[in-house]
Enzyme design. Structure first.
Site, PDB file in Angstrom:
ATOM      1  N   PRO A  86     -15.286  55.492 -16.238  1.00  0.00           N
ATOM      2  CG  PRO A  86     -17.423  54.699 -16.998  1.00  0.00           C
ATOM      3  CD  PRO A  86     -16.188  56.170 -17.264  1.00  0.00           C
ATOM      4  CD  GLU A 113     -25.538  56.958 -24.508  1.00  0.00           C
ATOM      5  OE1 GLU A 113     -25.099  55.644 -24.243  1.00  0.00           O
ATOM      6  OE2 GLU A 113     -26.549  57.046 -23.978  1.00  0.00           O
ATOM      7  NE  ARG A 150     -11.988  62.267   5.551  1.00  0.00           N
ATOM      8  CZ  ARG A 150     -11.319  61.526   6.229  1.00  0.00           C
ATOM      9  NH1 ARG A 150      -9.926  61.427   5.350  1.00  0.00           N
ATOM     10  NH2 ARG A 150     -10.923  61.246   7.025  1.00  0.00           N
ATOM     11  CG  ASP A 164      -8.645  59.084   6.730  1.00  0.00           C
ATOM     12  OD1 ASP A 164      -9.700  59.053   7.921  1.00  0.00           O
ATOM     13  OD2 ASP A 164      -8.006  59.488   6.006  1.00  0.00           O
TER      14      ASP A 164
HETATM   15  N1  ADE Z   1     -18.391  58.175 -14.734  1.00  0.00           N
HETATM   16  C1  ADE Z   1     -19.299  57.266 -15.403  1.00  0.00           C
HETATM   17  N2  ADE Z   1     -18.927  56.319 -14.064  1.00  0.00           N
HETATM   18  C2  ADE Z   1     -18.024  57.188 -13.893  1.00  0.00           C
HETATM   19  C3  ADE Z   1     -17.494  56.311 -12.576  1.00  0.00           C
HETATM   20  N3  ADE Z   1     -16.993  54.706 -12.541  1.00  0.00           N
HETATM   21  N4  ADE Z   1     -15.606  56.550 -12.659  1.00  0.00           N
HETATM   22  C4  ADE Z   1     -16.252  58.423 -12.898  1.00  0.00           C
HETATM   23  N5  ADE Z   1     -16.517  58.303 -13.730  1.00  0.00           N
HETATM   24  C5  ADE Z   1     -17.596  57.813 -14.171  1.00  0.00           C
END
Ligand code: ADE
Length: 224
Positions: A86, A113, A150, A164
């Site tokens: 994230p 975690e 793709r 696209d």
């Molecule tokens: N792992 C946990 N959340 C994620 C996300 N939003 N994008 C990529 N990998 C992740």
């Protein structure tokens, strides 16, 4: 193109890669996808892959050793190593277009975690698929594989890929099929006209109108 996915949960990908366009791309050898369980690379007794964090705190942290051993078993000079997290750069269609030109992608799925920060020394890019937290990188990796494969030559027809949504910072134009009238809702007259010049003009106008309405940030380049 070759894609190696390093994961603790290879079964999570089974359904996705065994259906539809990805399945066909694999069968037609447009892409080779390997699932590598990095638990197999743990040198600890019970194949442990995580441990408690230095400094204390809740949760377990992925250890460097099994993950980097797995990475080094597949990495070559042609590899681009991507960690799904994230904290990465937010993924978009432009990034998909750039990844599709690579010979070899290695996607690393984090879990638990978090991971030992030193893992970042072994990756080329960190990618997030959006500002939300998944239980692991698998769903993010699957989204990246789908969007990249793709775009590989001859996987879908070139015209579809060029048209696209997001390709030129615009959303796609609306499409319709039979019947001409569904519950009183009619197909726009211009699409029945047979006049391709008019149809193209209408489609371009619609792309701009819909993008202004639904995603004005794209027109201002704010999504970059
Ligand atoms: N792992 C946990 N959340 C994620 C996300 N939003 N994008 C990529 N990998 C992740």
């Amino acid at each position: 193109m070759k894609i190696d996915i390093l994961t603790l949960f290879p079964n999570m990908f089974e359904g996705i890669f065994r259906e539809s366009i990805i399945k066909r791309a694999i069968a037609n050898q447009k892409v080779e996808i390997n699932l590598i369980n990095f638990r197999d690379f743990s040198s600890l007794n019970n194949q442990q892959v995580d441990d408690t964090p230095y400094g204390g705190g809740a949760g377990m942290v992925l250890r460097c050793e099994p993950l980097i051993a797995a990475l080094e078993s597949v990495k070559t000079k042609d590899s681009l190593v991507i960690l799904l997290t994230p904290q990465g750069k937010t993924y978009n269609q432009q990034m998909a277009q750039s990844l599709t030109k690579q010979k070899h992608l290695i996607l690393i799925c984090g879990h638990y975690e978090g991971f030992d920060e030193r893992i970042l020394n072994f990756v080329d890019q960190e990618i997030s698929i959006g500002d939300f937290v998944l239980t692991g990188g698998e769903i993010a990796a699957a989204a990246i594989v789908d969007s990249v494969v793709r775009l590989v030559d001859e996987v879908i027809n070139a015209e579809s890929a060029n048209n696209d949504s997001f390709s030129n910072n615009l959303l796609d134009y609306p499409t319709y099929t039979k019947p001409r009238v569904f519950r009183g809702l009619e197909v726009p007259e211009v699409l029945l006209s047979g006049n391709h010049e008019k149809i193209n003009k209408w489609r371009q106008e619609k792309q701009i109108e819909i993008t202004k309405q639904k995603r004005p940030d794209l027109l201002k380049g704010e999504n970059k």
